[in-house]
Design an enzyme around this catalytic site. Structure first.
Site, PDB file in Angstrom:
ATOM      1  N   CYS A 152       0.688  -1.089  -0.014  1.00  0.00           N
ATOM      2  CA  CYS A 152       0.122  -0.032   0.007  1.00  0.00           C
ATOM      3  C   CYS A 152       0.971   1.206   0.113  1.00  0.00           C
ATOM      4  CB  CYS A 152      -1.043  -0.198   1.087  1.00  0.00           C
ATOM      5  SG  CYS A 152      -1.790   1.406   1.848  1.00  0.00           S
ATOM      6  N   CYS A 209       0.501   3.598   2.844  1.00  0.00           N
ATOM      7  CA  CYS A 209       0.906   3.160   4.016  1.00  0.00           C
ATOM      8  C   CYS A 209       2.519   3.244   4.228  1.00  0.00           C
ATOM      9  CB  CYS A 209       0.689   1.520   4.210  1.00  0.00           C
ATOM     10  SG  CYS A 209      -1.268   1.369   4.207  1.00  0.00           S
TER      11      CYS A 209
END
Length: 126
Positions: free
Chosen positions: A43, A46
């Site tokens: 991600c 992230c």
């Protein structure tokens, strides 16, 4: 002062939160994508947020438990039936998401990479 813990997947998460004192506000949960062999999450948001969050935690002078929870691989996360999406305690719509457990405060997506918002989250948490 900050204790960190890493959990992998919904089963580990569910077992952990079952044992949290229902009145405790000293647990903060960070939901992120599973790590690739490189050590980085799949991600992108992230990957951007994690160093900001970790640096902030290193400076934080509070007694809290900060729980890193990986929600799985992209296929698991994107499934509309993903338990992290459907669980009434989490109701995740995006990752990363940071939730003060047993509280109402949360940061979602790119908010997690903003130090000033982390400050507000932990100030409100008192």
């Amino acid at each position: 002062m900050v204790t960190t813990l890493e959990l992998h997947g919904y089963d580990e998460f569910q077992k952990y939160v079952a044992n949290i004192d229902p009145n405790s506000r000293s647990v903060v949960v960070y939901f992120t994508g599973e790590k690739l062999p490189s050590g980085l999450s799949w991600c992108i948001d992230c990957v951007e947020a994690e160093p900001v969050v970790k640096a902030y935690l290193n400076e934080l002078k509070k007694e809290i438990t900060f729980v890193f929870v990986d929600v799985g691989n992209p296929e698991t996360w994107r499934n509309k039936a993903c338990p992290f999406r459907t669980d009434s305690r989490t109701r995740l719509m995006v990752i990363p998401t940071i939730i003060v457990w047993n509280g109402v405060q949360r940061l979602e997506g790119s908010q997690c990479a903003k130090r000033e918002l982390l400050n507000m989250l932990f100030e409100d948490e008192d």
